[in-house]
Design a protein around this motif. Structure first.
Motif, PDB file in Angstrom:
ATOM      1  N   THR A  76       7.628 -23.338 -49.700  1.00  0.00           N
ATOM      2  CA  THR A  76       7.507 -22.558 -48.465  1.00  0.00           C
ATOM      3  C   THR A  76       8.871 -22.077 -48.004  1.00  0.00           C
ATOM      4  O   THR A  76       9.052 -20.907 -47.648  1.00  0.00           O
ATOM      5  N   GLU A  80      10.028 -18.183 -47.737  1.00  0.00           N
ATOM      6  CA  GLU A  80      10.459 -17.657 -46.443  1.00  0.00           C
ATOM      7  C   GLU A  80      11.876 -17.097 -46.520  1.00  0.00           C
ATOM      8  O   GLU A  80      12.178 -16.050 -45.926  1.00  0.00           O
ATOM      9  N   TRP A  84      12.347 -13.170 -45.411  1.00  0.00           N
ATOM     10  CA  TRP A  84      13.175 -12.838 -44.252  1.00  0.00           C
ATOM     11  C   TRP A  84      14.477 -12.148 -44.643  1.00  0.00           C
ATOM     12  O   TRP A  84      15.017 -11.359 -43.873  1.00  0.00           O
ATOM     13  N   TRP A 104       1.548 -15.657 -46.459  1.00  0.00           N
ATOM     14  CA  TRP A 104       2.690 -14.734 -46.556  1.00  0.00           C
ATOM     15  C   TRP A 104       2.361 -13.408 -45.876  1.00  0.00           C
ATOM     16  O   TRP A 104       3.248 -12.776 -45.288  1.00  0.00           O
ATOM     17  N   THR A 106       0.538 -13.124 -43.186  1.00  0.00           N
ATOM     18  CA  THR A 106       0.734 -13.417 -41.762  1.00  0.00           C
ATOM     19  C   THR A 106       2.207 -13.363 -41.388  1.00  0.00           C
ATOM     20  O   THR A 106       2.583 -12.772 -40.367  1.00  0.00           O
ATOM     21  N   ASP A 107       3.050 -13.960 -42.201  1.00  0.00           N
ATOM     22  CA  ASP A 107       4.488 -13.971 -41.895  1.00  0.00           C
ATOM     23  C   ASP A 107       5.073 -12.568 -41.866  1.00  0.00           C
ATOM     24  O   ASP A 107       5.857 -12.221 -40.979  1.00  0.00           O
ATOM     25  N   GLN A 111       4.993 -11.926 -38.014  1.00  0.00           N
ATOM     26  CA  GLN A 111       6.290 -12.463 -37.618  1.00  0.00           C
ATOM     27  C   GLN A 111       7.407 -11.435 -37.819  1.00  0.00           C
ATOM     28  O   GLN A 111       8.158 -11.137 -36.899  1.00  0.00           O
TER      29      GLN A 111
END
Length: 391
Positions: A76, A80, A84, A104, A106-107, A111
């Motif tokens: 994870t 991430e 990012w 992923w 959702t992120d 986000q």
């Protein structure tokens, strides 16, 4: 319980899809050389971390110009860091056919708030990969759907002359499936999934194209310290030479090194793929001759050889609806756990109800074969209970 309980038991009942079974013959003695109570920045610590990276490159066949880093927070954390740090420079397409791919999505969408194209398929299937725009977009996908038992068959659908990056979560594929490194710019996995290592550590592998993106692009959002891989516009090379961002567990590092030495003794990645194929073959041969269960994966060409997901198809059970199938599947898993035959083989919470059996390289084929007899026994026992209730 019926009297015809099988005589043979798996030597190891560990069929969990993560953390996965330790390598055969493992004992705590394997950790005796761990430099405990020492700084990982000391000479001995750096040497251990460098060895872990070098063995990873050798066994997986990672190209010499790809960087390999040990990063925090398991697979994870590695994914991430990639999302990012790299996304936002070009349009992105997210592929999802199981729960981790959905995570992923959702992120990235909620986000990072990127206007990503999302391509989905139901559990047990893949989307039409030929329609994925790997030429102009960054593409994020899981190589193997840990919770759906479906994997991409190869990387032929990825353009060789792509302008974007391919970011691949390979956590239940690495060391059991062949990865096409020329088509992959970012690859991640965790020790506890790939080789039964201990948790909390992830691996982040970057192609030269991914490094070029890191050095030429600054995201619009702030990056937490543990995600930062550049300084002054240049890659922090130390991260990929064993100088980890945060303090690693040297006990876990020792365990990973032990697993890598075992993997090398099996013939490297080719030997590990063969072991996984044999394990999945033993389970799926049983499925083929068993009328009450099927593989969740619809196409044999895309069926996983690691996280094999199964669904109960007994018409009497299915007639009761999803709740009945779920209850029956949980009863099977509970019966085998009570007997000490198989642990943690229930389907993932977001997946269709059923069973999930890890068949990765650290599992022995004889144990899988023994498990199938116990599955037959548990099925007969639970059906007998239902018949008694109905009477």
């Amino acid at each position: 319980m019926p009297a015809n309980r099988p005589n043979a038991r798996p030597n190891s009942p560990h069929f969990s899809s993560g953390p996965c079974a330790k390598r055969p013959g493992w004992t705590p003695e394997a950790l005796k050389d761990a430099p405990l109570g020492r700084s990982h920045r000391a000479k001995i610590g750096k040497a251990k971390l460098k060895l872990a990276i070098d063995l990873t490159r050798e066994i997986l066949g990672v190209p010499a110009d790809y960087r390999i880093g040990i990063v925090p927070a398991s697979d994870t954390g590695a994914v991430e860091m990639a999302l990012w740090s790299l996304l936002g420079a070009r349009p992105v397409e997210m592929l999802a056919w199981e729960s981790f791919g959905e995570g992923w999505v959702t992120d990235v969408a909620k986000q990072l708030k990127l206007d990503a194209k999302v391509t989905k398929a139901e559990y047990g299937a893949l989307p039409d990969l030929s329609k994925v725009d790997t030429r102009t977009r960054d593409v994020v996908f899981t190589w193997n759907g840990t919770t759906s038992g479906v994997r991409v068959p190869n990387a032929d659908w990825i353009a060789a002359d792509r302008e974007g990056l391919t970011i691949c979560d390979a956590t239940s594929a690495a060391f059991s499936q062949r990865l096409d490194w020329d088509k992959l710019d970012v690859v991640t996995y965790s020790w506890q999934k790939a080789l039964g290592g201990e948790g909390a550590h992830g691996m982040l592998i970057l192609s030269p194209r991914a490094v070029a993106r890191l050095e030429s692009y600054v995201p619009a959002w702030p990056l937490p310290k543990i995600f930062r891989m550049t300084k002054g516009g240049k890659l922090i090379e130390g991260i990929f030479q064993g100088e980890t961002i945060n303090t690693p567990s040297m006990l876990c590092v020792e365990d990973y090194i032990d697993a890598l030495h075992w993997a090398k003794a099996q013939g490297g990645v080719e030997g590990l793929v063969a072991r996984s194929n044999a394990n999945a073959g033993a389970l799926l041969d049983w499925v083929a001759r068993t009328p009450w269960i099927e593989n969740l994966a619809r196409d044999p060409a895309t069926a996983s050889n690691t996280s094999v997901c199964l669904v109960v198809t007994d018409p009497e059970i299915v007639a009761g609806g999803k709740d009945a199938v779920s209850a029956f599947s949980k009863a099977l898993a509970a019966a085998l756990e009570k007997e000490g035959v198989a642990y943690d083989i229930g389907a993932y919470r977001d997946a269709p109800p059923g069973l999930r059996v890890w068949c990765g390289a650290t599992v022995e084929t004889a144990d899988v074969a023994a498990l199938t007899a116990w599955l037959d026994w548990a099925y007969a026992a639970e059906k007998a209970k239902l018949a008694q209730k109905a009477a």
